[in-house]
Motif scaffolding. Structure first.
Motif, mmCIF file in Angstrom:
data_model
loop_
_atom_site.group_PDB
_atom_site.id
_atom_site.type_symbol
_atom_site.label_atom_id
_atom_site.label_comp_id
_atom_site.label_asym_id
_atom_site.label_seq_id
_atom_site.Cartn_x
_atom_site.Cartn_y
_atom_site.Cartn_z
ATOM 1 N N LEU A 1 -46.218 32.456 -10.867
ATOM 2 C CA LEU A 1 -46.483 33.638 -10.046
ATOM 3 C C LEU A 1 -45.260 34.017 -9.220
ATOM 4 O O LEU A 1 -44.621 33.169 -8.597
ATOM 5 N N TYR B 1 -47.441 37.524 -12.833
ATOM 6 C CA TYR B 1 -47.341 36.245 -13.543
ATOM 7 C C TYR B 1 -46.289 36.328 -14.645
ATOM 8 O O TYR B 1 -46.275 37.242 -15.456
ATOM 9 N N LEU C 1 -49.124 39.936 -6.872
ATOM 10 C CA LEU C 1 -48.642 38.762 -7.610
ATOM 11 C C LEU C 1 -48.450 39.116 -9.077
ATOM 12 O O LEU C 1 -49.339 39.689 -9.700
#
Length: 572
Positions: A526, A520, A518
Motif C-alpha cells: 500500500l 496498492y 491508498l
C-alpha cells in the motif's frame, strides 16, 4: 364322646367342598374391603385437618395472585381488546378503500395503467371513496412516458379528467399531485401549463421541490424558449430550490443555442459552485459552446488586470467573475494534469482554493450534532471529551478500511506500516489516531500476541480509540479529522446515505483537501495517495483560460480528464 357322622353320598360330598371354597373366598374379599375403607377414612381425615390449619402468608399470596377476580377481569379485558384490535385490523384490511389501495400500488409497481383505470371505474361505480393516495397513484401512472401513438392523447386526457375529479371530490392535492400533473403537461409539450401548476402549488401552500420544476424547465429548454426557462429558474431561486447539474446543463445548452453569452458565463460559474466535476453530457454542452462562432466573438480584447486580480482575491481563488477575457476562437482539447497541477496542454498551473476556517468550524459543529442524533449521545460525547484530552492529531486513520484493504482477513501489520509512514511525515512526529470498532480490538486477529502488544502501545500513547458496540465508526473518524483539521486516511468514497446528510456544498471541498487514499502496488504494497496540491473544480484563470474537470478518471486508478479552453490571442 365321639361324634359319629353319617355317611354321605359322593354327590353330597362334592357340594360341601364347593361351599367351603366359596366361604373362604368371600372372607378374603371382606378383609380387603375393610383395609381399603380404613385407608380412605385416614386420608379423608388428613385432608380435613389440613384445611383447618392456618395458611402460610406465601401460600395465601400465591393463591390471591393466581385466582383473584381482578386478575381474571384484567385478563378478560386484555383478551377482549386484542380480539377487538384483530377484528378492527382485519376489517380495515378488508375495507373497500384499502383493497383498492393495495391493488393500485401493485399497478404502480408493474406500470399497469390499463388495470389501474379499470379499478378506478369500478370503484366509482361501487361508490368507493377515493383519497389522496389513490388519486396520486393514478396520476403517476398517467404521467409515465408511454409508447408513441394516439394512445398518448387518451392517457393525457384521462389524467386531466382524474385531476378534475379529484377537485370535484374535495380531495386536497399535495406536492406529488402537482408534480404528476405537471409531468402530464410537459408530456403534452405544454411547459406553460406545467409552470402554471407549479405556481398554483406554491400559492396553495405546497412547497415545490426540485422535481416539481423539472417538467416546466426542461420543457422550455427543449423548445428553445430561453426567457421562459430563466423565469422558471428565477422562481426556483425565490422558492429556495437549488438547481443541480441536470438543470444547470439544460440552462447552459439553451443559453448557448440562443447565443446569450452572459447567461452562459453565469451558468458556467453556477456549475463551478454546485457541481465541481461535470458529467459527460455536460462536457459535450461545454465543448459545443467554446467551439461556437458566438463564443469566438465575445470577450474583452483588453481588460483591467488590477480588477481581475481583485476579483480572484475576493472570490477565494480559482475564478475572477469579470466576464469573458480575450478575443478570437477558442482552442478546446481534452487533457490531463500532472502531479503538480500543471495542464499538459497549455501549461497553466491550477490553483489550490483555500477553505474558510469558519466554514470548517461550522461544519464540525453540524457534524457533531448529526452524530449525536444518530449515535448514542453519551457515547459520542465521551469521544469528544477524549479527543479534547488527546488531540489534536496530524492524521486520522479509518482502521477498518485500512486493515481490510486488498486483504481477505484483517491485517494489523498493514495498519502498522501506514501509521509508521504518517508518523514520519508528521512535523511533530506524533502518532496518528487509529479509529477501530470495539470488536476489532477485542477479538479475532487482535488476540494474537504481536497484535495485542501493538494495540496496547497505541492505547498507551493515546493514539487508539475503540468505538462502542452498536456504533458506526464512520462518525468518529470523520469528526476527529474535521475537528483536528488534519488528514484522513481512508479509501471510503463517503457517498452513502450517512454522508449525503452532510450536503454537497462544503463536504466535497473538505474531502478533496484532506482525504489520503491508498493505492496498492504488488512490489510496494500500500502506498499513500496524498490530496492534490490543486483544487479539482472548474477554474477560470486571470488570463481568461478555462479548465473544466470531468468525472472521467479519479486520479487514483486512472488520471482525471479535463477540458482545456484557451484563446489564440490574450491581451491585457
Amino acid at each position: 364322646m365321639l361324634l359319629r357322622v353319617a355317611s354321605v353320598s359322593p354327590k353330597t360330598s362334592l357340594l360341601f367342598s364347593h361351599f367351603f371354597k366359596s366361604s373362604n373366598s368371600l372372607l378374603q374379599h371382606s378383609k380387603c374391603f375393610s383395609y381399603l375403607r380404613q385407608r380412605h377414612t385416614s386420608s379423608l381425615k388428613s385432608k380435613i385437618n389440613a384445611r383447618n390449619q392456618p395458611k402460610s402468608p406465601i401460600s395465601m399470596k400465591r393463591q390471591a395472585r393466581h385466582f383473584s377476580s381482578d386478575s381474571a377481569e384484567a385478563l378478560l379485558r386484555k383478551k377482549s381488546t386484542d380480539l377487538s384490535n384483530r377484528m378492527s385490523q382485519k376489517a380495515r384490511r378488508e375495507a373497500p378503500d384499502m383493497v383498492l389501495r393495495v391493488k393500485l400500488d401493485q399497478c404502480s409497481k408493474n406500470g399497469d395503467l390499463a388495470e389501474a383505470l379499470r379499478l378506478y371505474e369500478e370503484a366509482k361505480a361501487n361508490g368507493v371513496e377515493l383519497n389522496q393516495h389513490h388519486y396520486n397513484v393514478l396520476l403517476y401512472l398517467c404521467s409515465l412516458n408511454p409508447e408513441e401513438g394516439g394512445e398518448n392523447l387518451e392517457r393525457f386526457d384521462k389524467g386531466f379528467e382524474i385531476f378534475k375529479q379529484m377537485g370535484a371530490d374535495n380531495v386536497a392535492p399535495n406536492e406529488a399531485t402537482f408534480t404528476n400533473i405537471s409531468r402530464l403537461a410537459a408530456s403534452k409539450e405544454d411547459p406553460e401549463l406545467a409552470f402554471s401548476l407549479v405556481k398554483k402549488m406554491k400559492d396553495s401552500g405546497n412547497a415545490p421541490k426540485l422535481r416539481s420544476y423539472g417538467p416546466a424547465l426542461f420543457g422550455f429548454c427543449k423548445k428553445g424558449m430561453a426567457d421562459k426557462a430563466y423565469e422558471v429558474d428565477s422562481h426556483m431561486l425565490e422558492s429556495g430550490v437549488a438547481a443541480e447539474e441536470a438543470e444547470l446543463s439544460a440552462l447552459l445548452r439553451v443559453s448557448s443555442e440562443a447565443e446569450r453569452d452572459g447567461k452562459v458565463y453565469e451558468m458556467m460559474h453556477r456549475l463551478r459552485a454546485a457541481v465541481r466535476q461535470v458529467s459527460e453530457e455536460t462536457t459535450a454542452v461545454v465543448e459545443e459552446w467554446f467551439s461556437s462562432r458566438k463564443a469566438a466573438e465575445v470577450g474583452a480584447g483588453k481588460w483591467d488586470v488590477g480588477s481581475v486580480k481583485r476579483g480572484v482575491l475576493e472570490g477565494g481563488g480559482g475564478w475572477h467573475g469579470q466576464g469573458w477575457l480575450g478575443k478570437d476562437e477558442w482552442r478546446v482539447v481534452r487533457t490531463r494534469m500532472n502531479e503538480a497541477g500543471v495542464c499538459q496542454s497549455c501549461g497553466e498551473k491550477l490553483v489550490c482554493i483555500d477553505i474558510d476556517p469558519q466554514e470548517t468550524e461550522n461544519f464540525g459543529k453540524s457534524l457533531a450534532k448529526l452524530a449525536a442524533e444518530k449515535e448514542v449521545k453519551s457515547n459520542f460525547t465521551q469521544f469528544q471529551e477524549w479527543l479534547q484530552r488527546h488531540g489534536p492529531f496530524d492524521a486520522v486513520v479509518d482502521g477498518a478500511n485500512l486493515g481490510l484493504a486488498n486483504q481477505r482477513t484483517f491485517n494489523f501489520g498493514q495498519i502498522k506500516r501506514v501509521v509508521h509512514q504518517l508518523r514520519q511525515m508528521s512535523p511533530s512526529k506524533k502518532l496518528p489516531l487509529v479509529v477501530l470498532h470495539q470488536a476489532r480490538v477485542r477479538g479475532g486477529p487482535a488476540l494474537q500476541p504481536n497484535n495485542k502488544k501493538l494495540l496496547e502501545s497505541w492505547k498507551n500513547a493515546g493514539a487508539l480509540y475503540a468505538t462502542p458496540q452498536g456504533s458506526n465508526d464512520d462518525w468518529y473518524w470523520l469528526y476527529a479529522a474535521v475537528s483536528s483539521r488534519c488528514l484522513l486516511v481512508t479509501n471510503d468514497e463517503m457517498r452513502d446515505h450517512l454522508f449525503n446528510l452532510l450536503g454537497n456544498s462544503f463536504f466535497p471541498r473538505w474531502k478533496e483537501k484532506h482525504q489520503v487514499r491508498l493505492k496498492y502496488a504488488t512490489e510496494h504494497g500500500l502506498t499513500l495517495h496524498m490530496p492534490p496540491p490543486y483544487s479539482i473544480v472548474i477554474q477560470e484563470s486571470e488570463r481568461g483560460q478555462w479548465h473544466i474537470p470531468t468525472v472521467t478518471g479519479d486520479d487514483l486508478e486512472a488520471t482525471r480528464q479535463w477540458i482545456c479552453a484557451t484563446r489564440a490571442r490574450r491581451d491585457a
